[in-house]
Design an enzyme around this catalytic site. Sequence first.
Site, short mmCIF file in Angstrom:
data_model
loop_
_atom_site.label_atom_id
_atom_site.label_comp_id
_atom_site.label_asym_id
_atom_site.label_seq_id
_atom_site.Cartn_x
_atom_site.Cartn_y
_atom_site.Cartn_z
N ASP A 25 0.75 -1.13 -0.18
CA ASP A 25 -0.01 0.02 -0.05
C ASP A 25 0.79 1.27 0.13
O ASP A 25 1.97 1.34 0.40
CB ASP A 25 -0.81 0.01 1.10
CG ASP A 25 -1.96 0.81 1.07
OD1 ASP A 25 -2.42 1.45 -0.02
OD2 ASP A 25 -2.60 1.28 2.24
N ARG A 29 -0.03 7.57 -2.85
CA ARG A 29 0.70 8.76 -1.75
C ARG A 29 2.18 8.90 -2.13
O ARG A 29 2.63 10.06 -2.16
CB ARG A 29 0.49 8.29 -0.46
CG ARG A 29 -0.94 8.95 0.14
CD ARG A 29 -1.13 7.95 1.21
NE ARG A 29 -1.48 6.80 1.06
CZ ARG A 29 -1.43 5.57 2.16
NH1 ARG A 29 -0.94 5.95 3.32
NH2 ARG A 29 -1.60 4.52 1.74
N ASN A 73 -11.25 -2.61 -5.34
CA ASN A 73 -10.54 -1.65 -6.05
C ASN A 73 -10.97 -1.23 -7.14
O ASN A 73 -10.80 -0.19 -7.81
CB ASN A 73 -9.00 -2.11 -6.26
CG ASN A 73 -7.94 -1.88 -4.98
OD1 ASN A 73 -6.96 -2.76 -4.84
ND2 ASN A 73 -8.30 -0.91 -4.23
N ARG A 76 -12.35 2.35 -7.71
CA ARG A 76 -11.43 3.66 -7.90
C ARG A 76 -11.75 4.09 -9.46
O ARG A 76 -12.48 3.34 -10.19
CB ARG A 76 -10.06 3.11 -8.17
CG ARG A 76 -9.44 2.50 -6.92
CD ARG A 76 -8.12 2.37 -6.73
NE ARG A 76 -7.70 2.03 -5.48
CZ ARG A 76 -6.49 2.17 -4.89
NH1 ARG A 76 -5.47 2.45 -5.71
NH2 ARG A 76 -6.13 1.73 -3.58
N SER A 197 -8.04 -4.76 5.21
CA SER A 197 -8.79 -4.64 3.89
C SER A 197 -9.21 -5.84 3.26
O SER A 197 -8.86 -5.66 1.96
CB SER A 197 -7.89 -3.72 3.15
OG SER A 197 -7.61 -2.40 3.69
C1 IPE Z 1 -5.49 -2.76 -0.18
O1 IPE Z 1 -5.04 -1.46 -0.18
C2 IPE Z 1 -5.39 -3.54 -1.33
C3 IPE Z 1 -4.25 -3.65 -2.08
C4 IPE Z 1 -2.93 -3.29 -1.87
C5 IPE Z 1 -4.14 -4.27 -3.37
P1 IPE Z 1 -6.21 -0.25 -0.32
O2 IPE Z 1 -5.49 1.07 -0.63
O3 IPE Z 1 -7.23 -0.52 -1.51
O4 IPE Z 1 -6.93 -0.30 1.04
P2 IPE Z 1 -7.72 0.56 1.64
O5 IPE Z 1 -8.97 1.21 0.75
O6 IPE Z 1 -7.03 1.94 2.03
O7 IPE Z 1 -8.25 -0.06 3.03
C1 IPE Z 2 -1.42 0.22 -3.32
O1 IPE Z 2 -1.24 1.52 -3.49
C2 IPE Z 2 -1.74 -0.35 -4.60
C3 IPE Z 2 -3.46 -0.82 -5.07
C4 IPE Z 2 -4.18 -0.87 -4.03
C5 IPE Z 2 -3.48 -1.18 -6.18
P1 IPE Z 2 -2.50 2.63 -3.42
O2 IPE Z 2 -2.85 2.86 -4.93
O3 IPE Z 2 -3.72 2.26 -2.52
O4 IPE Z 2 -1.81 3.86 -2.66
P2 IPE Z 2 -2.47 4.82 -1.65
O5 IPE Z 2 -2.72 4.01 -0.52
O6 IPE Z 2 -3.45 5.61 -2.48
O7 IPE Z 2 -1.40 5.67 -1.10
MG MG Z 3 -4.07 2.41 -0.60
#
Ligand code: IPE
Ligand code: IPE
Ligand code: MG
Length: 250
Positions: A25, A29, A73, A76, A197
């Site tokens: 994760d 960011r 996801n 998104r 998650s």
């Molecule tokens: C968890 O990350 C899923 C993956 C890393 C694939 P998210 O960024 O989707 O989790 P939440 O929404 O912050 O809980």
């Molecule tokens: C994890 O990074 C990758 C996926 C969930 C695909 P994020 O895309 O959730 O990154 P943040 O949490 O928004 O920083």
């Molecule tokens: Mg994330």
Amino acid sequence: MKYTSSTTAVPDAPAVPRHVAIIMDGNGRWATKRFLPRVAGHVKGVEAVRTVVEACARRGVEYLTVFAFSSENWRRPEEEVSLLMRLFVTALEREVSKLHANNIRLKVVGDLSRFDAKLQGMIASAERKTAANTRMTLTVCANYGGRWDIMQAVGKMVATHPGAADFTEEQLAPHLAMAYAPEPDLFIRTGGEQRISNFLLWQLAYTELFFTDAYWPDFSSEHLDAAIASYQHRERRFGRTGDQLAEKTS
Ligand code: IPE
Ligand code: IPE
Ligand code: MG
């Protein structure tokens, strides 16, 4: 194979975790902090996967499982989702032969039916190509959700025991998507959030949890070593008392 799980028998607690499961994760960011589009974080994130696969294999980890895309996801923006899908395709194109050359087996688990036919075909052929590899198993969880996994396993279990009213853990477990792997010993989540998650809900019953603020694209073999060192200081009691453990080892 005899069924064992952390809730039915006390498992071994190896010094090097046999199975490491990671929520990668913080890609978005990481990019935003650098005034870059979120996708730049995902691209950099793929590089971090490569580093960690190599580091885990070197350290003797047998199973590495990474959460790449959750069943949630899809919420998104469409653009980000389609970019992630394209990245998945390129990563498969570029990395599978390297995994194979390094004797690493690739598995992709999740509800793959929602992916387009080309991606599904690539996944199937990558799995076939690497199926006999023995050094380490890399599992990529894609369109995976812990609740999806439990529900699909329940469906299959009920279908295999028509008319049965009572079920056991032993009957359910073989139908879980990762039935080929032991439960994770060590769970790592990067990016600072301390939550599961909807990752491996069933399998994390007795896993040691490690959270780090590092964003996934910055995750290095040093971070991995810090997580393993923390794991090595844990007392894995599996329901027993600390005194019982001390007796066993003295
Ligand atoms: C968890 O990350 C899923 C993956 C890393 C694939 P998210 O960024 O989707 O989790 P939440 O929404 O912050 O809980
Ligand atoms: C994890 O990074 C990758 C996926 C969930 C695909 P994020 O895309 O959730 O990154 P943040 O949490 O928004 O920083
Ligand atoms: Mg994330």
